[in-house]
Write a protein that holds these residues in place. Sequence first.
Motif, PDB file in Angstrom:
ATOM      1  N   MET A 108     -10.116 131.767  86.871  1.00 22.99           N
ATOM      2  CA  MET A 108      -9.531 131.343  85.604  1.00 22.99           C
ATOM      3  C   MET A 108      -8.287 130.499  85.856  1.00 22.99           C
ATOM      4  O   MET A 108      -7.351 130.945  86.498  1.00 22.99           O
ATOM      5  N   LEU A 109      -8.324 129.290  85.346  1.00 23.16           N
ATOM      6  CA  LEU A 109      -7.149 128.430  85.325  1.00 23.16           C
ATOM      7  C   LEU A 109      -6.791 128.305  83.858  1.00 23.16           C
ATOM      8  O   LEU A 109      -7.332 127.477  83.138  1.00 23.16           O
ATOM      9  N   LEU A 110      -5.929 129.189  83.404  1.00 21.49           N
ATOM     10  CA  LEU A 110      -5.629 129.216  81.983  1.00 21.49           C
ATOM     11  C   LEU A 110      -4.159 129.008  81.726  1.00 21.49           C
ATOM     12  O   LEU A 110      -3.302 129.355  82.534  1.00 21.49           O
ATOM     13  N   ARG A 111      -3.916 128.394  80.616  1.00 18.36           N
ATOM     14  CA  ARG A 111      -2.563 128.194  80.114  1.00 18.36           C
ATOM     15  C   ARG A 111      -2.555 128.667  78.664  1.00 18.36           C
ATOM     16  O   ARG A 111      -3.354 128.210  77.850  1.00 18.36           O
ATOM     17  N   SER A 112      -1.651 129.558  78.356  1.00 21.28           N
ATOM     18  CA  SER A 112      -1.631 130.176  77.028  1.00 21.28           C
ATOM     19  C   SER A 112      -1.310 129.184  75.917  1.00 21.28           C
ATOM     20  O   SER A 112      -1.670 129.410  74.770  1.00 21.28           O
ATOM     21  N   TYR A 113      -0.667 128.100  76.243  1.00 20.57           N
ATOM     22  CA  TYR A 113      -0.286 127.127  75.224  1.00 20.57           C
ATOM     23  C   TYR A 113      -1.395 126.117  74.927  1.00 20.57           C
ATOM     24  O   TYR A 113      -1.231 125.242  74.096  1.00 20.57           O
ATOM     25  N   ILE A 114      -2.536 126.238  75.610  1.00 19.79           N
ATOM     26  CA  ILE A 114      -3.688 125.364  75.337  1.00 19.79           C
ATOM     27  C   ILE A 114      -4.778 126.229  74.701  1.00 19.79           C
ATOM     28  O   ILE A 114      -5.329 127.107  75.356  1.00 19.79           O
ATOM     29  N   PRO A 115      -5.094 126.003  73.433  1.00 20.45           N
ATOM     30  CA  PRO A 115      -6.001 126.918  72.732  1.00 20.45           C
ATOM     31  C   PRO A 115      -7.475 126.790  73.105  1.00 20.45           C
ATOM     32  O   PRO A 115      -8.213 127.758  72.998  1.00 20.45           O
ATOM     33  N   THR A 116      -7.934 125.615  73.520  1.00 21.17           N
ATOM     34  CA  THR A 116      -9.354 125.424  73.800  1.00 21.17           C
ATOM     35  C   THR A 116      -9.642 125.514  75.296  1.00 21.17           C
ATOM     36  O   THR A 116      -8.741 125.374  76.115  1.00 21.17           O
TER      37      THR A 116
END
Length: 152
Positions: A108-116
């Motif tokens: 997972m490469l996730l950023r909480s400030y990107i919703p999609t």
Amino acid sequence: MQPSTPPFDERLTAPRSWWLIAALVGIAFALMLLPLGTLPLLAGLAGGTVLSAVAVSSYGSARIRVVAGALVAGDARIPVAALGEAEVLDAEEARAWRSHKADTRAFMLLRSYIPTAVRVEVTDPEDPTPYVYLSTREPQALAAALKAAGPA
């Protein structure tokens, strides 16, 4: 001869509000050093601002690219041939796959400030990773680039 441009290249930059917070951290450092004099105040302002800006910049430096038959996400480089179909996730589905639907083995490469986001199944039988989850501001473009880079 110049190399061809990659079909997809996105940097997951931090939002503008985080840069304002970095400046406010510098001001807080300056105020903490105010009783010590002007020079420590200026050093605190400069040092606090620079340190917090470096932290924001490094967090927002993750990139997602589809280039040369591979998906490059952060430090991971995955051949497109080892990937299945890309599923575009709207904000609600992306939140579900970040929380109660998530698999601990997933990349997972996730950023909480990107919703999609985009979720891509890993089809390589030797890889224990079930899927790749990538936060992206352009999920349709990433899915299209993965489909175009896939085996013909």
